[in-house]
Design an enzyme around this catalytic site. Structure first.
Site, PDB file in Angstrom:
ATOM      1  N   ALA A   1      46.311  43.404  72.232  1.00 34.16           N
ATOM      2  CA  ALA A   1      47.665  43.480  71.685  1.00 34.16           C
ATOM      3  C   ALA A   1      47.839  42.560  70.482  1.00 34.16           C
ATOM      4  CB  ALA A   1      48.681  43.117  72.766  1.00 34.16           C
TER       5      ALA A   1
ATOM      6  N   ASP B   1      39.037  34.997  24.733  1.00 38.19           N
ATOM      7  CA  ASP B   1      38.303  35.062  23.477  1.00 38.19           C
ATOM      8  C   ASP B   1      39.271  35.511  22.391  1.00 38.19           C
ATOM      9  OD1 ASP B   1      36.105  35.001  21.776  1.00 38.19           O
ATOM     10  OD2 ASP B   1      35.593  37.092  22.156  1.00 38.19           O
TER      11      ASP B   1
ATOM     12  N   ASN C   1      48.401  49.903  68.671  1.00 40.88           N
ATOM     13  CA  ASN C   1      47.727  49.310  67.516  1.00 40.88           C
ATOM     14  C   ASN C   1      47.102  50.349  66.597  1.00 40.88           C
ATOM     15  OD1 ASN C   1      48.444  46.823  68.419  1.00 40.88           O
ATOM     16  ND2 ASN C   1      46.408  46.183  69.080  1.00 40.88           N
TER      17      ASN C   1
END
Length: 936
Positions: free
Chosen positions: A318, A364, A746
């Site tokens: 979890a 540059d 999930n």
């Protein structure tokens, strides 16, 4: 990187050929004891030709074959060293060393033992995807070195005992005399002993677009790389003329070899990688500690280790943000796609986010900040005042000046496919030719007029001269060159109307100095009419000329760069120009671009005696570093990084490669850049435009914002689950969620939403805020407080609902489904709130992130479908809910917005009234303390 406080960095120490040093220490027998006099302070450019030949024990006819062979055995081949590549198996294994990855592996193994093979497959799919991406990125590391080796010349012509022969460039040794012609690549570092009209393109080392004119005279020992006019450097190209040079350094001892060594420097972790490393370690430790606590507590309270272990596994599953690696990959891949639309090609995924956190850009000059195209900007007609060319270009005097500059000129014109005129040749000649053409000062007939006599520009002469035949048979002599040299040939000058008048040397000098102080390259121009029939030989040396005026030219800034630098300043990003050009020119461009502190440019020669602490102080005082070598650029980057700065560097030449590699983000030019620069970089700009960098910075901040939103969502929901499961076990209640149910949330519901948060677009205000604090982690303090409050609230509601349902006798599967559904709805609203840290949901257009809206609705639909499909509901341990139960979950789920959105609302109110939340809290504390002290 620790350096001495009293001495300059090793990158900045005077480096001379190790060949001579080695010859002194190891070859006394071969070359004569005590006869090799060079030491570590030898500067070949400061020695005379005879002195150099004497030290190297050679002559103008070169070495003998036997001597060359013995030196080859001593010094080794003229080749760049190759670093050892990391084995592929090691690269692959390194992708699994993260603490988060380790916990994910444990989760995968546990789910296999539990028999949930589909869930385990999903976990290991995440691990494999993450490993593949990391392996591909790291396997690119050696390509910059491979690109450097491509600059080596395969063969070269040398003198051996007076005979010109062709040998492999790898067989060159110190003391060899090399023959150079137009089109040759210089095979080693050479001290020139002969130079005839010799020009070499050194832009890969110095960054200057104009070809370097070479000679043989000695120069100052502390001369910068671009001022060593008697040295030809390995890897550079001969563009015109011819010459001879004696080899003073080969292989790793050359300037190119030192750059090769510097490119091997490994780049440190990016800001995001550092943050993630801390976050992953913290998450892993926290989850493991809580899981152990739950297992021990459950075993003691329930006396059932198996049930306690199942609870601990449920908590781990979890709490673990399994989708975080995918979220990072998706967000950065989207950043890559968005940056490509702005002409920025990302070669390294972490660079996407790093761009958003940079604090300094070392840029540059030539081609990035400027157009890399010399243009005539100002003129002084005769001895008059300096004026912009556009203001006087149509006047007779300006027309005469521009015409003369175009007719003593070697620039070539060609017509492109689109019909435009393309110029080629010397940068000064191209600028003067273009100015004359655009002003209509010269026509095709005049350009094609017969040249009776011509003297090309030579450094010794300081001018070029052309005599052209006019249509009426008369001749006109034109001269251009150094103003002082041209003035010496003149007896008169033109006035503002083109009429002749007495030469005023003081007035011309005043105009010359005014242009020069602005960093302009100044050319003097003169002409003279030669009557028909006059002997042309009398005019081989120009005399009695009329001075027409001065042309001042400069490589102008790119359009939009000044505004982009201003945007960087608003965003808290400092821009420093790092260039090989002259300090005066660099400062002039810097002023035009709006750079701060351009008055006292830092130079490479100045850096020689500086400690890193002094250099850091100088970098805080100026925004210009000029006449710097590759070692200087690298040292500047390292010094800034040691001060805690996140540094981006732009460049296009070989000289930029070490700094590009060492920078937090290396940005190479795609159009004008070398392969070496591109391979050493993280990002390639296809349009060579600084403006693109600011867009890339904005997209980098958008990317981190999306990553932060996803992480907040994951951690808030993980905190809720961890608290709920932990308290559930300690409270001696029935198991709140089965491990498979947590995997369901999930991967099936939350997993889609957190990835969709990675698609969150920017709000257009990314460049109005400073870079995030270097001490700030994956989440800000504000978001961490929301994680804690929202996580605690969600866990409390889920536990209370579950407890009430169980105590009222509800079936355990039904109670779990109700609690699970409440958690799913909580996650839905937290995902909507996670779109912005500061803006309310009502202030965001839901269609700006259509994927999130669709994904969230689909996740709810899938969850609902699972509980009503008996087969799947049985596997997941779920039961169908009634409409009233759905309404209850929806009503309770909405309450999380009181905390998430309420916090935003309070902070917006305080911001509108000029208070930060921290200052408001501090003020409240002071008020309470004051009341307590006064006895209230």
């Amino acid at each position: 990187m620790t350096k001495s406080t009293n001495q300059p960095s090793n990158h900045q120490e005077s480096r001379v050929s190790k060949s001579a040093v080695s010859a002194q220490s190891q070859s006394s027998e071969r070359l004569g004891a005590g006869e090799v006099q060079a030491n570590q302070d030898t500067s070949w450019h400061a020695l005379s030709v005879q002195g150099t030949l004497a030290i190297l024990k050679t002559g103008r006819k070169g070495l003998t074959g036997a001597e060359a062979q013995s030196r080859l055995e001593l010094f080794g081949p003229n080749a760049l060293a190759q670093g050892e590549r990391k084995p592929k198996w090691k690269l692959i294994l390194e992708q699994f060393t993260s603490p988060l990855i380790a916990v994910l592996i444990v989760c995968g193994v546990i789910t296999i033992f539990l028999g949930h093979y589909v869930d385990a497959g999903a976990i290991f799919a995440v691990l494999i995807l993450n490993a593949i991406i990391g392996y591909v990125q790291e396997s690119k590391a050696d390509k910059a070195v491979e690109a450097l080796t491509s600059l080596a010349s395969p063969t070269t012509r040398v003198l051996r005992e007076g005979d010109a022969i062709t040998i492999d460039a790898a067989d060159l040794v110190p003391g060899d005399v090399v023959l150079l012609e137009s089109g040759d690549r210089v095979p080693a570092d050479l001290r020139l002993v002969d130079a005839i009209h010799l020009k070499i393109n050194e832009s890969m080392l110095t960054g200057e677009s104009e070809d370097a004119r070479k000679g043989t005279d000695a120069v100052e020992s502390d001369a910068a790389l671009g001022d060593r006019t008697n040295v030809a450097f390995s890897g550079t190209m001969v563009t015109s003329g011819r010459g001879q040079g004696v080899v003073v350094a080969t292989g790793a001892d050359t300037e190119l070899g030192e750059i090769n060594d510097l490119v091997h420097v490994s780049k440190g972790l990016t800001p995001l990688q550092k943050i993630l490393k801390r976050a992953e370690t913290g998450i892993a430790i926290a989850v493991i500690l809580v899981a152990v606590f739950v297992f021990i507590g459950g075993t003691i309270l329930e006396g059932n280790p198996a049930q306690a272990f199942l609870s601990a596994v449920s908590l781990v599953v979890a709490s673990m943000p399994e989708a975080l690696p995918i979220v990072l990959t998706v967000a950065m891949a989207l950043g890559v796609s968005r940056m490509a639309q702005y002409n920025a090609i990302v070669r390294s995924l972490p660079a996407v986010e790093t761009l958003g956190s940079i604090t300094v850009i070392g840029s540059d000059k030539t081609g990035t900040l400027t157009q890399n195209r010399m243009s005539v900007e100002q003129v002084a007609l005769g001895g008059g005042s300096v004026q912009q060319l556009t203001e006087v270009s149509e006047s007779p005097a300006a027309q005469a000046l521009l015409k003369a500059g175009a007719l003593t000129n070697e620039a070539q014109r060609s017509i492109a496919e689109d019909g435009s005129t393309v110029y080629s040749g010397d940068a000064v000649d191209m600028a003067m030719a273009r100015a004359a053409d655009e002003a209509g000062a010269v026509n095709a007939e005049q350009l094609q007029s017969t040249i009776e006599l011509q003297t090309p520009y030579e450094p010794e002469l300081l001018h070029s001269m052309t005599i052209r035949r006019n249509e009426d048979g008369s001749l006109t002599q034109y001269v251009k060159g150094a103003p002082d040299a041209v003035m010496a040939m003149c007896t008169a000058m033109q006035d503002a109307n083109g009429a002749p008048q007495t030469l005023d040397i003081a007035a011309i000098h005043a105009a010359y100095e005014q242009m020069g102080s602005q960093g302009l390259r100044v050319i003097g121009v003169a002409s003279r009419l030669i009557p028909a029939g006059e002997d042309i030989d009398q005019h081989k040396r120009a005399h009695d000329m009329t001075f027409l005026g001065l042309e001042g030219m400069l490589d102008p800034p790119r359009e939009g760069v000044r505004e982009a630098i201003a945007d960087c300043a608003k965003a808290g990003i400092r821009v420093i120009m790092i260039t090989g050009d002259h300090p005066v020119t660099a400062a002039a461009i810097g002023q035009r671009l709006g750079l701060e502190s351009t008055g006292q440019a830092l130079t490479g020669s100045e850096m020689l005696g500086m400690s890193d602490e002094v250099l850091a102080a100088r970098l805080r005082e100026t925004s210009i570093a000029a006449r710097v070598s590759p070692q200087d650029k690298l040292r500047i980057v390292e010094t800034l990084q040691n001060q805690g700065e996140v540094v981006a560097v732009t460049g296009d030449g070989v000289n930029d490669a070490p700094a590009l590699k060492a920078a937090s983000v290396g940005i190479a030019m795609g159009e004008s850049g070398t392969d070496v620069a591109r391979e050493a970089s993280d990002v390639v700009l296809t349009d060579d435009n600084f403006v693109t960098i600011t867009q890339a910075v904005r997209q980098g901040r958008v990317t981190f914002k999306a990553i932060r939103g996803s992480a907040y969502f994951l951690l808030a929901t993980a905190a809720a689950a961890m608290i709920a499961v932990g308290v559930n076990v300690i409270a001696d209640m029935p198991l709140l969620f089965l491990p498979l149910q947590m995997l369901w949330i999930n991967f099936v519901t939350n997993g889609v939403q957190d990835i969709a948060l990675g698609f969150e677009p920017g709000d257009g205000e990314e460049l109005k805020a400073p870079p995030r604090s270097r001490t700030e982690g994956l989440l800000s303090t504000t978001l961490w407080s929301r994680v804690a409050v929202c996580g605690l609230w969600m866990a409390t509601c889920v536990l209370v609902l579950f407890h009430v349902c169980v105590t009222r006798g509800m079936d355990l599967a039904q109670a779990r489904t109700l609690a699970l559904t409440l958690l799913v709805l909580f996650n839905f609203f937290v995902a909507m709130s996670a779109r912005s840290e500061t803006k309310l949901i009502a202030q965001l257009n839901p269609l700006d992130n259509k994927f999130l809206l669709l994904a969230s609705l689909v996740a709810l639909a899938i969850h609902a479908g699972a509980m009503y499909w008996p087969a799947l509901a049985g596997v997941l341990g779920m039961a169908p809910l009634s409409l009233q139960q759905w309404a209850l979950c929806l009503g309770v789920g909405l309450t999380v917005l009181v905390f998430a959105e309420g916090d935003k609302l309070i902070r917006q109110f305080l911001a509108r009234h000029g208070h930060s939340p921290r200052s408001a809290i501090h003020h409240t504390r002071r008020s309470i303390a004051s009341m307590l002290r006064s006895g209230i």
